[in-house]
Write an enzyme that holds these catalytic residues in place. Sequence first.
Site, PDB file in Angstrom:
ATOM      1  CE1 TYR A 136      -3.589  -2.558   0.631  1.00 50.62           C
ATOM      2  CE2 TYR A 136      -4.649  -0.436   0.962  1.00 50.62           C
ATOM      3  CZ  TYR A 136      -4.735  -1.788   0.710  1.00 50.62           C
ATOM      4  OH  TYR A 136      -5.963  -2.360   0.552  1.00 50.62           O
ATOM      5  CE  LYS A 186       1.552 -18.082  -1.392  1.00 48.89           C
ATOM      6  NZ  LYS A 186       0.698 -19.277  -1.404  1.00 48.89           N
ATOM      7  CG  ASP A 218      -2.445 -20.451  -0.178  1.00 46.66           C
ATOM      8  OD1 ASP A 218      -1.942 -20.272   0.960  1.00 46.66           O
ATOM      9  OD2 ASP A 218      -1.955 -21.234  -1.017  1.00 46.66           O
ATOM     10  CG  ASP A 242      -8.243  -4.460   1.249  1.00 46.50           C
ATOM     11  OD1 ASP A 242      -9.208  -3.901   1.806  1.00 46.50           O
ATOM     12  OD2 ASP A 242      -8.097  -4.506   0.011  1.00 46.50           O
ATOM     13  CG  ASP A 246     -13.960  -6.431   1.538  1.00 44.69           C
ATOM     14  OD1 ASP A 246     -13.861  -5.687   2.532  1.00 44.69           O
ATOM     15  OD2 ASP A 246     -14.255  -6.018   0.407  1.00 44.69           O
TER      16      ASP A 246
END
Length: 352
Positions: A136, A186, A218, A242, A246
Amino acid sequence: MKIAVLAGDGIGPEVVREALRVLEALDLPGLSISDGDVGAAAWRKHGHPLPPQTLDLTRLADAVLFGAVGDPACDGLERHLRPEQAILGLRAELGLFANLRPATCFAGLEHLSALKPEIAREIDLLIVRELNGDVYFGEKGIRTLDNGERQGWDMMSYSEAEVRRIAHVAFRAAQGRAGRLTSVDKANVLETSQLWREVVTDVAREYPDVALDHLYVDNAAMQLVRAPGAFDVIVTGNLFGDILSDQASMCVGSIGLLASASLGERQTQFGTFGLYEPIHGSAPDIAGQGKANPMATILSAAMMLRHSFSREADAARIERAVARALDDGFRGGDLGGSASTRQIGDAVIERL
Ligand code: IPM
Ligand code: MG
């Protein structure tokens, strides 16, 4: 207790109005409210989505109550003038590095989840998302290669100190809940994640009462729909957080109910300075119609009382009032109901 109110765009002003009415109904001593412009509304008035006077206002406040930013009319603007830049700018300028996003399934709303009700019912988790780093805020750009082709790039990085401070927030949150923390990264592919995992593991030694485990992002996405009830606190970086937050909101089923807090290091005489916002956006399609569900903003105001004003009892009172209003059938369109923004605000206030 100074609150800077940045209602913003779309349904922002209407949902913030109800949250302020709820705060007023509590009749808190010494509460003062000042409004600032943000998002597309600020861009129209001042030519910038986060004008300096708005930033000054937030710096003088003990907490910020934020509505929403975003307006399709701004889609064609240069990136730095788009409404979303206002929230990114506030996070960066105010050092709000810790984003708390609780996702809990309210009793009786299981059927709204995208998951099977018996799976949704178990959800009671908190996502602690790092908010000041990652792709970001790294260097980024679009460059032209020697062959004339364009290439987009965004730099992902986390320093040890950045990981350490968000890890502490997450471990402390887990101590106040079920005592379990899942760090999501990750690390099988990314060096940034490798360091993240090492630092979180190191910080864990200071919290022997918290059970830590690690998941690749994942796999975490998969577990979040397979068995979301197994999570207590999740800590992760800005980008993964983020996306997972959601996803978590749809597991609960009602994005109009999810609140959030963004906290920094600054302490005021009342508590930790923070910015509080519903996780839903500006919903331009229903703006100005009095249809939006203000509950997420009302619950964000409750988080504000808890974290920035150390008023746990008042926060819990608001949360109970919202739960009762839901129980009594006051539901907005997002929950398959027809209660208006004002009716929901009134229902919560009556139940305080
Ligand atoms: C969020 C939003 C923001 C983000 C956007 C509006 C920049 O999606 O708060 O999750 O990506 O952080
Ligand atoms: Mg998001």
